[in-house]
Design an enzyme around this catalytic site. Sequence first.
Site, mmCIF file in Angstrom:
data_model
loop_
_atom_site.group_PDB
_atom_site.id
_atom_site.type_symbol
_atom_site.label_atom_id
_atom_site.label_comp_id
_atom_site.label_asym_id
_atom_site.label_seq_id
_atom_site.Cartn_x
_atom_site.Cartn_y
_atom_site.Cartn_z
ATOM 1 N N GLY A 169 64.349 11.185 18.864
ATOM 2 C CA GLY A 169 65.185 9.997 18.870
ATOM 3 C C GLY A 169 66.654 10.340 18.962
ATOM 4 O O GLY A 169 67.078 11.193 19.742
ATOM 5 N N GLY A 404 78.090 29.493 53.083
ATOM 6 C CA GLY A 404 78.868 28.828 52.045
ATOM 7 C C GLY A 404 78.673 29.444 50.677
ATOM 8 O O GLY A 404 79.546 29.336 49.812
#
Length: 510
Positions: A169, A404
């Site tokens: 939670g 790249g």
Amino acid sequence: MTSVLAELEARREITRLGGGQRRIDAQHAKGKLTARERLEVLLDEGSFEEYDMFVQHRCTDFGMEDSKIAGDGVVTGWGTVNGRPIFVFAKDFTVFGGSLSETHAQKITKIQDMALKNRTPIIGLFDAGGARIQEGVAALAGYGEVFQRNVLASGVIPQISVIMGPCAGGDVYSPAMTDFIYMVRDTSYMFVTGPDVVKTVTNETVSAEQLGGASIHTTKSSIADGAFDNDVEALLEIRRLVDFLPASNTAELPELPLQDDPDRLELSLDTLLPDNANKPYDVKELITKTVDDADFFEVQEKHAANIVVGFARMEGRSVGIVANQPMVLAGVLDSDASRKAARFVRFCDCFNIPIVTFVDVPGFLPGTAQEYGGLIKHGAKLLFAYAEATVPKITIITRKAYGGAYDVMASKHLRGDVNYAWPSAEIAVMGAKGAVEIIFRKDIADAERIAEHTRKYEDRFLSPFVAAERGYIDDVIMPHSTRRRVSRALKLLRGKQLENPWKKHDNIPL
């Protein structure tokens, strides 16, 4: 006075028992230490100073006024790790399952505030079932206060979370905003909603381990940076991690007495690379033979193993290591590897830890799965992280630096300070075969001419000297001298000063 002292000691003894001996025994039966036992392992002997030992919750709903235990499910305070101050909190599962109440949260936020004010790292040990339902919105407000402080401390002091039991939670979001998360195998798990809720909502049947165990979060989700076999091993390794980290973003790097000669030559590196450029080698061998005493603390070892990140030392001072791993996917960059390395680079930059990058990258991973999964933006995260970083950046290209990916991996164009290449380095738009087939498409049917074109392309482009001629490589170095050259560069760059243009904050492509 004697009676007062006796009462104080009696109260302390009761508080130290937490939820009582029966619950302590249950904790031990699961192979877990109690909160206080964990702090004894984590901190130097006798150094722990506890705060708010006698705090109790103020809830009067659902009969809670009749159920109060001093400490309220979390042990907080400070101590030292190898003599260095550390603020800590450890959730106590024996008290209300470690659930967070309003006062429980206030104990944690007090420690967070003190850590930030004193520019001191903070470590949280989690073993709890979430919010205390009986307190409703007061517990939720407590979570919010904790979360806000996580954000304010981010990039100012190191924040470390160790998941040593359930963490569910609202409890999961505080660790998620810290710098490092570690778990304990088989006894810890993290998830927003548990197996029962998942079953109800989606009709999926899944165990706690399958949903959020260490095996999931260290491999698939990348939530956790690592996992250990038991509580003691986890806490001892966290001590080791702390030794690499500065106290804050303005503190000096920790420095250990130098045992390993910075000018040491490692002749075995001259034969590390296979003769065939398509064969792999283990970049971790290069790392351990370059850094001090072969001591390398790897981060996220089990996730995106095609890139290796972690901490080491050079001349006794901490450095961050980033390295392509040819043993996995040939060291190619994909979405997971890009995110993993980008986060690590940004952490190092936050805390002024120099970055040493070993490059052997054939490019970005092609395919629809990567493109549909957002490779462009994920790859841009790594590019952005390196370009933004102002810490000393030293790069060594060992073999391939194609396309790249050459730019992304701490190239000179992204403000790399010292960029070296081994004589075996291949810096080009792509490999010779692919390049020749594009450039000389008309000769594709003539094997002899293609072979000749390939040889010329390799001679012209697949070497470090073209880049060196343009100043993109500062020097071509012998592999055996890597440690000495990196050590000297780091010493040179200790006084580096570089500031980015003022901005409220950047907008990294998340």
